[in-house]
Design a protein around this motif. Structure first.
Motif, PDB file in Angstrom:
ATOM      1  N   ARG A 161       3.994   5.927  -5.248  1.00  0.00           N
ATOM      2  CA  ARG A 161       4.120   6.057  -6.709  1.00  0.00           C
ATOM      3  C   ARG A 161       3.106   7.037  -7.280  1.00  0.00           C
ATOM      4  NH1 ARG A 161       4.794   0.723  -9.927  1.00  0.00           N
ATOM      5  NH2 ARG A 161       4.930   2.316 -11.532  1.00  0.00           N
ATOM      6  N   ARG A 162       1.943   7.120  -6.653  1.00  0.00           N
ATOM      7  CA  ARG A 162       0.933   8.081  -7.141  1.00  0.00           C
ATOM      8  C   ARG A 162       1.309   9.516  -6.748  1.00  0.00           C
ATOM      9  NH1 ARG A 162      -3.155   5.303  -9.243  1.00  0.00           N
ATOM     10  NH2 ARG A 162      -3.660   3.286  -8.376  1.00  0.00           N
ATOM     11  N   VAL A 163       1.894   9.672  -5.580  1.00  0.00           N
ATOM     12  CA  VAL A 163       2.232  11.015  -5.097  1.00  0.00           C
ATOM     13  C   VAL A 163       3.515  11.523  -5.751  1.00  0.00           C
ATOM     14  CG1 VAL A 163       2.858  12.342  -3.035  1.00  0.00           C
ATOM     15  CG2 VAL A 163       1.022  10.661  -2.925  1.00  0.00           C
ATOM     16  N   ARG A 164       4.544  10.689  -5.727  1.00  0.00           N
ATOM     17  CA  ARG A 164       5.841  11.080  -6.301  1.00  0.00           C
ATOM     18  C   ARG A 164       6.510   9.822  -6.819  1.00  0.00           C
ATOM     19  NH1 ARG A 164      10.360  14.923  -3.516  1.00  0.00           N
ATOM     20  NH2 ARG A 164      11.884  14.708  -5.174  1.00  0.00           N
ATOM     21  N   SER A 165       6.675   9.721  -8.111  1.00  0.00           N
ATOM     22  CA  SER A 165       7.086   8.451  -8.715  1.00  0.00           C
ATOM     23  C   SER A 165       8.590   8.272  -8.861  1.00  0.00           C
ATOM     24  CB  SER A 165       6.427   8.291 -10.083  1.00  0.00           C
ATOM     25  OG  SER A 165       6.868   9.320 -10.945  1.00  0.00           O
ATOM     26  N   THR A 198       9.471   4.398   2.114  1.00  0.00           N
ATOM     27  CA  THR A 198       9.968   3.195   2.789  1.00  0.00           C
ATOM     28  C   THR A 198      10.474   3.524   4.189  1.00  0.00           C
ATOM     29  OG1 THR A 198      10.592   2.250   0.656  1.00  0.00           O
ATOM     30  CG2 THR A 198      11.609   1.288   2.609  1.00  0.00           C
ATOM     31  N   VAL A 199      11.222   4.611   4.309  1.00  0.00           N
ATOM     32  CA  VAL A 199      11.739   5.013   5.622  1.00  0.00           C
ATOM     33  C   VAL A 199      10.597   5.394   6.559  1.00  0.00           C
ATOM     34  CG1 VAL A 199      13.121   6.757   6.831  1.00  0.00           C
ATOM     35  CG2 VAL A 199      13.987   5.691   4.736  1.00  0.00           C
ATOM     36  N   VAL A 200       9.623   6.129   6.059  1.00  0.00           N
ATOM     37  CA  VAL A 200       8.471   6.517   6.883  1.00  0.00           C
ATOM     38  C   VAL A 200       7.701   5.280   7.349  1.00  0.00           C
ATOM     39  CG1 VAL A 200       6.226   7.688   6.832  1.00  0.00           C
ATOM     40  CG2 VAL A 200       8.255   8.826   5.923  1.00  0.00           C
ATOM     41  N   LEU A 201       7.501   4.325   6.460  1.00  0.00           N
ATOM     42  CA  LEU A 201       6.799   3.096   6.845  1.00  0.00           C
ATOM     43  C   LEU A 201       7.581   2.327   7.902  1.00  0.00           C
ATOM     44  CD1 LEU A 201       4.466   1.116   6.480  1.00  0.00           C
ATOM     45  CD2 LEU A 201       5.811   0.012   4.686  1.00  0.00           C
ATOM     46  N   LEU A 202       8.880   2.239   7.752  1.00  0.00           N
ATOM     47  CA  LEU A 202       9.712   1.547   8.740  1.00  0.00           C
ATOM     48  C   LEU A 202       9.579   2.197  10.108  1.00  0.00           C
ATOM     49  CD1 LEU A 202      11.891  -0.552   9.453  1.00  0.00           C
ATOM     50  CD2 LEU A 202      13.585   1.157   8.789  1.00  0.00           C
ATOM     51  N   VAL A 203       9.662   3.509  10.157  1.00  0.00           N
ATOM     52  CA  VAL A 203       9.528   4.225  11.426  1.00  0.00           C
ATOM     53  C   VAL A 203       8.132   4.016  12.009  1.00  0.00           C
ATOM     54  CG1 VAL A 203       9.476   6.531  12.459  1.00  0.00           C
ATOM     55  CG2 VAL A 203      11.305   5.914  10.882  1.00  0.00           C
ATOM     56  N   LEU A 204       7.117   4.069  11.164  1.00  0.00           N
ATOM     57  CA  LEU A 204       5.745   3.838  11.637  1.00  0.00           C
ATOM     58  C   LEU A 204       5.577   2.444  12.235  1.00  0.00           C
ATOM     59  CD1 LEU A 204       3.313   5.367   8.986  1.00  0.00           C
ATOM     60  CD2 LEU A 204       3.324   5.798  11.431  1.00  0.00           C
ATOM     61  N   ILE A 205       6.089   1.442  11.554  1.00  0.00           N
ATOM     62  CA  ILE A 205       5.953   0.070  12.047  1.00  0.00           C
ATOM     63  C   ILE A 205       6.673  -0.095  13.379  1.00  0.00           C
ATOM     64  CG2 ILE A 205       6.639  -2.326  11.623  1.00  0.00           C
ATOM     65  CD1 ILE A 205       5.996  -1.853   8.669  1.00  0.00           C
ATOM     66  N   LEU A 206       7.885   0.417  13.466  1.00  0.00           N
ATOM     67  CA  LEU A 206       8.624   0.312  14.728  1.00  0.00           C
ATOM     68  C   LEU A 206       7.915   1.051  15.852  1.00  0.00           C
ATOM     69  CD1 LEU A 206      12.308   0.667  13.479  1.00  0.00           C
ATOM     70  CD2 LEU A 206      11.144  -1.396  14.279  1.00  0.00           C
ATOM     71  N   ALA A 207       7.426   2.251  15.570  1.00  0.00           N
ATOM     72  CA  ALA A 207       6.732   3.031  16.602  1.00  0.00           C
ATOM     73  C   ALA A 207       5.452   2.330  17.048  1.00  0.00           C
ATOM     74  CB  ALA A 207       6.415   4.426  16.065  1.00  0.00           C
ATOM     75  N   ILE A 208       4.705   1.804  16.108  1.00  0.00           N
ATOM     76  CA  ILE A 208       3.455   1.123  16.450  1.00  0.00           C
ATOM     77  C   ILE A 208       3.731  -0.111  17.292  1.00  0.00           C
ATOM     78  CG2 ILE A 208       1.622  -0.297  15.424  1.00  0.00           C
ATOM     79  CD1 ILE A 208       1.434   1.867  13.255  1.00  0.00           C
ATOM     80  N   ARG A 209       4.741  -0.878  16.941  1.00  0.00           N
ATOM     81  CA  ARG A 209       5.066  -2.074  17.727  1.00  0.00           C
ATOM     82  C   ARG A 209       5.515  -1.704  19.128  1.00  0.00           C
ATOM     83  NH1 ARG A 209       8.585  -6.394  15.010  1.00  0.00           N
ATOM     84  NH2 ARG A 209       7.814  -7.500  16.818  1.00  0.00           N
ATOM     85  N   LEU A 251       9.962   7.031  -3.303  1.00  0.00           N
ATOM     86  CA  LEU A 251       9.841   5.645  -2.849  1.00  0.00           C
ATOM     87  C   LEU A 251      10.740   5.377  -1.641  1.00  0.00           C
ATOM     88  CD1 LEU A 251       9.685   3.811  -6.282  1.00  0.00           C
ATOM     89  CD2 LEU A 251       7.803   4.441  -4.785  1.00  0.00           C
ATOM     90  N   ALA A 252      11.946   5.930  -1.670  1.00  0.00           N
ATOM     91  CA  ALA A 252      12.862   5.741  -0.539  1.00  0.00           C
ATOM     92  C   ALA A 252      12.308   6.416   0.716  1.00  0.00           C
ATOM     93  CB  ALA A 252      14.236   6.304  -0.883  1.00  0.00           C
ATOM     94  N   LEU A 253      11.790   7.609   0.558  1.00  0.00           N
ATOM     95  CA  LEU A 253      11.214   8.324   1.697  1.00  0.00           C
ATOM     96  C   LEU A 253      10.003   7.575   2.251  1.00  0.00           C
ATOM     97  CD1 LEU A 253      11.253  10.826   3.491  1.00  0.00           C
ATOM     98  CD2 LEU A 253       9.800  11.955   1.805  1.00  0.00           C
ATOM     99  N   ALA A 261       0.835  -1.207   0.000  1.00  0.00           N
ATOM    100  CA  ALA A 261       0.000   0.000   0.000  1.00  0.00           C
ATOM    101  C   ALA A 261       0.868   1.254   0.000  1.00  0.00           C
ATOM    102  CB  ALA A 261      -0.935  -0.008   1.204  1.00  0.00           C
ATOM    103  N   THR A 262       1.943   1.236   0.759  1.00  0.00           N
ATOM    104  CA  THR A 262       2.848   2.393   0.786  1.00  0.00           C
ATOM    105  C   THR A 262       3.478   2.624  -0.574  1.00  0.00           C
ATOM    106  OG1 THR A 262       3.325   2.013   3.119  1.00  0.00           O
ATOM    107  CG2 THR A 262       4.900   3.350   1.906  1.00  0.00           C
TER     108      THR A 262
END
Length: 123
Positions: A87-91, A100-111, A96-98, A81-82
């Motif tokens: 890709r729709r916002v900025r292709s 990925t980093v945001v998702l990683l931080v979100l997952i770690l914070a949520i856990r 994509l790298a940003l 989903a990320t």
């Protein structure tokens, strides 16, 4: 279908995946930290939830495997989903790298947050 509807569905998928990650983290800590003597007292009193928990804890490998499957599926869904939203916002590669980093931080914070909340009251 309108692009905003598609992005909304992708973001909703991401939100559900993040909730599943939090649930799996919380359930893992709660089930491993549960006070067995309190659980036994509740079971003796006829508590249905205690009976279900006792059955789940009888084979902890099965419970942990199921939680691992849920968490893995949720991480894959969140990543997909990320990727779609990014890709729709900025292709370009930076977007994509940003994402990925945001998702990683979100997952770690949520856990971490889910585990901390459960550790306050594991029973």
């Amino acid at each position: 279908m309108d692009v905003s509807v598609i992005i909304g569905l992708e973001i909703a998928t991401l939100a559900v995946a993040l909730l599943l990650i939090a649930f799996a983290a919380a359930a893992e800590i709660a089930m491993t930290m549960v006070n067995r003597s309190v659980l036994q007292v509740a079971l003796d009193e006829g508590d249905g939830g205690a009976a279900a928990s006792t059955q789940v804890l009888a084979i902890p490998e099965r419970m942990l495997s199921a939680l691992l499957l849920v968490r893995t599926a949720a991480v894959v869904a969140a990543g997909a989903a990320t990727l779609l939203v990014a890709r729709r916002v900025r292709s370009d590669g930076l977007g994509l790298a940003l994402a990925t980093v945001v998702l990683l931080v979100l997952i770690l914070a949520i856990r971490i947050i889910a585990r901390a909340l459960v550790l306050r009251s594991p029973d």
